[in-house]
Design a protein around this motif. Sequence first.
Motif, short mmCIF file in Angstrom:
data_model
loop_
_atom_site.label_atom_id
_atom_site.label_comp_id
_atom_site.label_asym_id
_atom_site.label_seq_id
_atom_site.Cartn_x
_atom_site.Cartn_y
_atom_site.Cartn_z
N ASP A 62 0.82 -1.21 0.00
CA ASP A 62 0.00 0.00 0.00
C ASP A 62 0.85 1.26 0.00
OD1 ASP A 62 -2.21 -1.63 0.10
OD2 ASP A 62 -2.33 -1.58 2.28
N ALA A 63 2.03 1.19 0.66
CA ALA A 63 2.90 2.36 0.74
C ALA A 63 3.76 2.50 -0.51
CB ALA A 63 3.78 2.26 1.99
N ASP A 64 4.43 1.42 -0.88
CA ASP A 64 5.33 1.45 -2.05
C ASP A 64 5.47 0.03 -2.54
OD1 ASP A 64 7.50 1.48 -3.83
OD2 ASP A 64 8.44 3.16 -2.82
N VAL A 65 4.72 -0.32 -3.58
CA VAL A 65 4.68 -1.70 -4.06
C VAL A 65 6.03 -2.18 -4.56
CG1 VAL A 65 3.93 -1.09 -6.39
CG2 VAL A 65 3.36 -3.35 -5.44
N LEU A 86 1.21 -7.80 17.64
CA LEU A 86 1.24 -6.67 16.72
C LEU A 86 1.83 -7.07 15.37
CD1 LEU A 86 0.72 -3.66 16.25
CD2 LEU A 86 3.03 -3.21 17.12
N THR A 87 1.05 -6.91 14.32
CA THR A 87 1.50 -7.18 12.96
C THR A 87 1.65 -5.87 12.19
OG1 THR A 87 -0.81 -7.58 12.35
CG2 THR A 87 0.55 -9.51 12.85
N ALA A 88 2.39 -5.92 11.09
CA ALA A 88 2.71 -4.70 10.36
C ALA A 88 1.48 -4.01 9.80
CB ALA A 88 3.70 -5.02 9.25
N ASP A 89 0.45 -4.77 9.45
CA ASP A 89 -0.75 -4.15 8.89
C ASP A 89 -1.54 -3.34 9.92
OD1 ASP A 89 -1.21 -6.77 10.00
OD2 ASP A 89 -3.28 -6.58 9.33
N LYS A 90 -1.21 -3.52 11.21
CA LYS A 90 -1.88 -2.78 12.28
C LYS A 90 -1.04 -1.63 12.81
CE LYS A 90 -4.35 -6.94 13.79
NZ LYS A 90 -4.52 -7.93 14.89
N ALA A 91 0.19 -1.50 12.33
CA ALA A 91 1.08 -0.44 12.79
C ALA A 91 1.01 0.74 11.82
CB ALA A 91 2.51 -0.96 12.90
N THR A 92 0.95 1.95 12.37
CA THR A 92 0.84 3.14 11.53
C THR A 92 2.18 3.85 11.34
OG1 THR A 92 0.28 4.46 13.49
CG2 THR A 92 -1.55 3.53 12.21
N GLY A 93 3.21 3.37 12.00
CA GLY A 93 4.53 3.97 11.88
C GLY A 93 5.53 3.14 12.64
N PRO A 94 6.77 3.63 12.78
CA PRO A 94 7.79 2.88 13.51
C PRO A 94 7.35 2.57 14.93
CG PRO A 94 8.78 4.69 12.28
CD PRO A 94 7.29 4.88 12.21
N VAL A 95 7.61 1.33 15.36
CA VAL A 95 7.22 0.89 16.70
C VAL A 95 8.38 0.13 17.32
CG1 VAL A 95 4.75 0.76 16.21
CG2 VAL A 95 6.20 -1.22 15.76
N THR A 96 8.33 -0.01 18.62
CA THR A 96 9.29 -0.85 19.33
C THR A 96 8.57 -2.10 19.81
OG1 THR A 96 8.86 0.27 21.42
CG2 THR A 96 10.65 1.13 20.07
#
Length: 411
Positions: A62-65, A86-96
């Motif tokens: 979705d961001a950059d195919v 927590l999976t990447a599709d649920k994260a809105t930005g960088p996370v720890t």
Amino acid sequence: MTAPDSTALRHDLANDLAHGGVLKTAAWRAAVEEVPRELFLRSFFKDAPGPRGHEYTPVSPDADVDEWLTLVYRNETWVTQLDGHLTADKATGPVTGFPTSSSTMPSTVVGMSEALDVDDGMTVLEIGTGTGYSTALLCHRLGEDNVTSVEVDPDVAQRADDALEATGFSTWTVTGDGLLGHPRRAPYHRTIATCALRRIPYAWVRQTKPGGIILATVGPSAWSYGTGLAKLTVKDDGTAEGSIIGRTSFMPARAEAVVPLSGDLAARAAYADTERKTSLSPDTLNDWMPAFLAQLAAPGAQLVRATSDSRETVYLFDTGREAFASLTADGDQWNLRQGGPVAIWDAIEEAVTAWRKAGEPDITSVRMAITPEAHAYWIGGQQITNDQRSYWLGGEEPALRWKHPYPPMTA
């Protein structure tokens, strides 16, 4: 979004793995060239140091195919879950967070697949479905009805099953504790694990046919290194024997994952039973083989480094047995304090010293055997069976041997 064409990328990946000596047979090459990895990595995290420590940035088409697809076919491991949810599709930005599921780098997946030495028609039990990519390669090679894969995390299992269905494989995917195997479809010709284990469950030996192979990563559950890929052959008498065939690294089995220590570390090591000097630096455990030996000598011990007033202390804690060792630099030696029912550093020091005297053999010189009662490792020497797990190093006569206070292994 129209599905991107990854044909060329799959071909390039196969070429790279072949040139690296990992991909050796035509059947596995066909699997790599025909199984689309992107269906199993619709989103994931790429990691890098950040202002809050280690950070994980979500990657998706979705961001950059183009970036997403290029990264999918890099020979790298990509984290797909943090902190067990927590999976990447649920994260809105960088996370720890703490990685709890991933898609292993293709060179490791394919290398292990080649090491299984499969033939047409064989059945395989896979422990740790993960994204399902390695499962799909097995299905391509052996047929979907011959593959059984077990995943402990229901969400991870569902995503993998959906991806496998989208790829055209309706295989046997099971949600459950892989340490128990899957007796319903046993026995299997091959058993392979995509997680690291303190020891190989005897249940897997029971569920693998005589002459069959078990392939799994064994070693520290508390560290991300110092582990080895064990390849064992099951014998007619219900035992299994083999060797460590190389270094490898996987996330620990969920049931054996260690919760990082927190709180006042000094308070945990406040009461020492013994104090002395040692010339063996804890930095030795930064190397792969000493780390492997350390966890044979002190299974389950966690290594933690702490700095106070610009002075570093290295701790080893065995929380299960309430034992500790702490080491603080003092010139070319280290001040050693130990407490609890077992002397952690004494055991590690003895093992590393014996290994050095033996000429510092590589991890591939380690042999191992499993019986219903024992789990043994050795370098040289003769195998000795006993009612508990035992380990030794040496030549014709073992120079070192020790037992662990754990009960005999059961299925």
